[in-house]
Design an enzyme around this catalytic site. Structure first.
Site, PDB file in Angstrom:
ATOM      1  N   LYS A  10       0.831  -1.211   0.000  1.00  0.00           N
ATOM      2  CA  LYS A  10       0.000   0.000   0.000  1.00  0.00           C
ATOM      3  C   LYS A  10       0.867   1.264   0.000  1.00  0.00           C
ATOM      4  CE  LYS A  10      -3.853   2.417   0.338  1.00  0.00           C
ATOM      5  NZ  LYS A  10      -3.624   3.617   1.082  1.00  0.00           N
ATOM      6  N   GLU A  36       0.728   6.781  -6.645  1.00  0.00           N
ATOM      7  CA  GLU A  36      -0.403   7.714  -6.733  1.00  0.00           C
ATOM      8  C   GLU A  36       0.083   9.161  -6.714  1.00  0.00           C
ATOM      9  OE1 GLU A  36      -3.591   8.955  -3.458  1.00  0.00           O
ATOM     10  OE2 GLU A  36      -3.855   6.879  -4.120  1.00  0.00           O
TER      11      GLU A  36
END
Length: 336
Positions: free
Chosen positions: A188, A195
């Site tokens: 993550k 991102e």
């Protein structure tokens, strides 16, 4: 299955709602009584304390913590004495993966299990589902599979990747056991670092387009202004909302982030409600730190992180230093 949820904010509450709709029995606790009441109205069981939350779950219990990373250890310290051997704690927030490794060892010593669950999906997860990156003991993760499967998006209408055959694996359903303690949050962490880079690329590209009409403007002619050599090359008034919408239709840069950008530009082409001070919640920093430890170049991800620092004025002093040096060696005075 049963699940307890601690933290009923934007993510936690909707995760409980999705699980409840999927037939699971959920209990929730939050410091906000209003948040607990709202969730109870949607079919979950409300709790006014951690002790009450634990009492409403049958053994072996599974309790998910959806809180800011800074609050997780204190919550675990308060919660662990209330639990029994075999119970499972899940951290679904954005903790540092090294904290997960330490927590797994600490909780194992008292007979408790720990799972780190990197969660992506944002405020749309209730309907779209959540992408789950999971770390922990395999047998524990497999026992919780019905929870993960309900939270995840499922196959949906996304075509299968060429080369994948047979029954779909869990990755195709939107969740994956990535490895031992810390593996979920490590994956993550890198997801969020990527991102940052994607968001920066869209922002920078659209910013260039927004300035492409500068040739129509008058320009000061002085020693402090770089002249625009060919104003006739920059005579465009681009419809940014239209371009973002265009790129959504068949281009190689299409993505959910672009969808959200197009939506924002359609509502307000100037994005006037935003000040442009972009926060970072930690994962981008940890991604760059991991790249440094591993001696892996991460030029784009590093630059996108530093760009966020600059957006908040963290480069103010260094820019003053530059102005001071220019004034010192050439008498250059800052333009107002």
């Amino acid at each position: 299955m049963q699940l307890g949820m601690i933290g009923l904010g934007r993510m936690g509450a909707n995760m409980v709602r999705r699980l409840t709709r999927g037939g699971h029995r959920c209990a929730g606790f939050d410091r906000s009584a209003a948040a607990v009441a709202a969730l109870a109205a949607d079919g979950a069981i409300g709790a006014s304390s951690l002790a009450e939350l634990v009492s409403k779950l049958e053994r072996p219990r599974a309790i998910c913590i959806m809180l800011p990373a800074a609050l997780v250890d204190a919550t675990i310290d308060e919660l662990a004495p209330l639990l029994a051997p075999g119970d499972v704690l899940i951290d679904g927030g954005n903790s540092h993966y090294q904290d997960d490794i330490a927590r797994g060892k600490r909780l194992a010593a008292v007979g408790l299990h720990y799972v780190d669950m990197g969660t992506s999906g944002g405020v749309f997860g209730l309907e779209r589902g959540y992408c789950l990156m999971i770390g922990g003991e395999r047998e524990v993760v497999e026992r919780l599979d019905p929870i993960f499967k309900t939270l995840a998006p499922g196959l949906g209408d996304l075509p299968r990747t060429p080369g994948r055959e047979g029954a779909p694996g869990t990755a195709e359903l939107g969740y994956l056991h990535c490895g031992p303690h810390g593996a979920g949050h490590f994956v993550k962490m890198i997801h969020n670092g990527i991102e940052y880079g994607l968001m920066a690329a869209y922002g920078e590209g659209l910013n260039i387009l927004s300035h492409a009409g500068i040739g129509k403007q008058s320009h000061e002619k002085d020693a402090e202004t770089t002249p625009l050599r060919n104003p006739e090359h920059y005579q465009y008034d681009f419809d940014l909302a239209g371009i973002a919408e265009l790129w959504r239709r068949g281009s190689v840069v299409t993505s959910w982030l672009l969808d959200l950008t197009a939506q924002a530009l359609a509502a307000d082409p100037t994005l006037g409600r935003f000040g442009g001070k972009v926060s970072d919640s930690g994962e981008g920093r940890w991604t760059v730190a991991a790249a440094n430890d591993l001696a892996v170049p991460a030029h784009v991800l590093s630059a996108s992180l530093f760009e966020r620092f600059a957006s908040r004025g963290e480069d103010d002093f260094q820019n003053r230093v530059l102005s001071a040096m220019r004034f010192g060696f050439g008498g250059h005075v800052e333009k107002k």
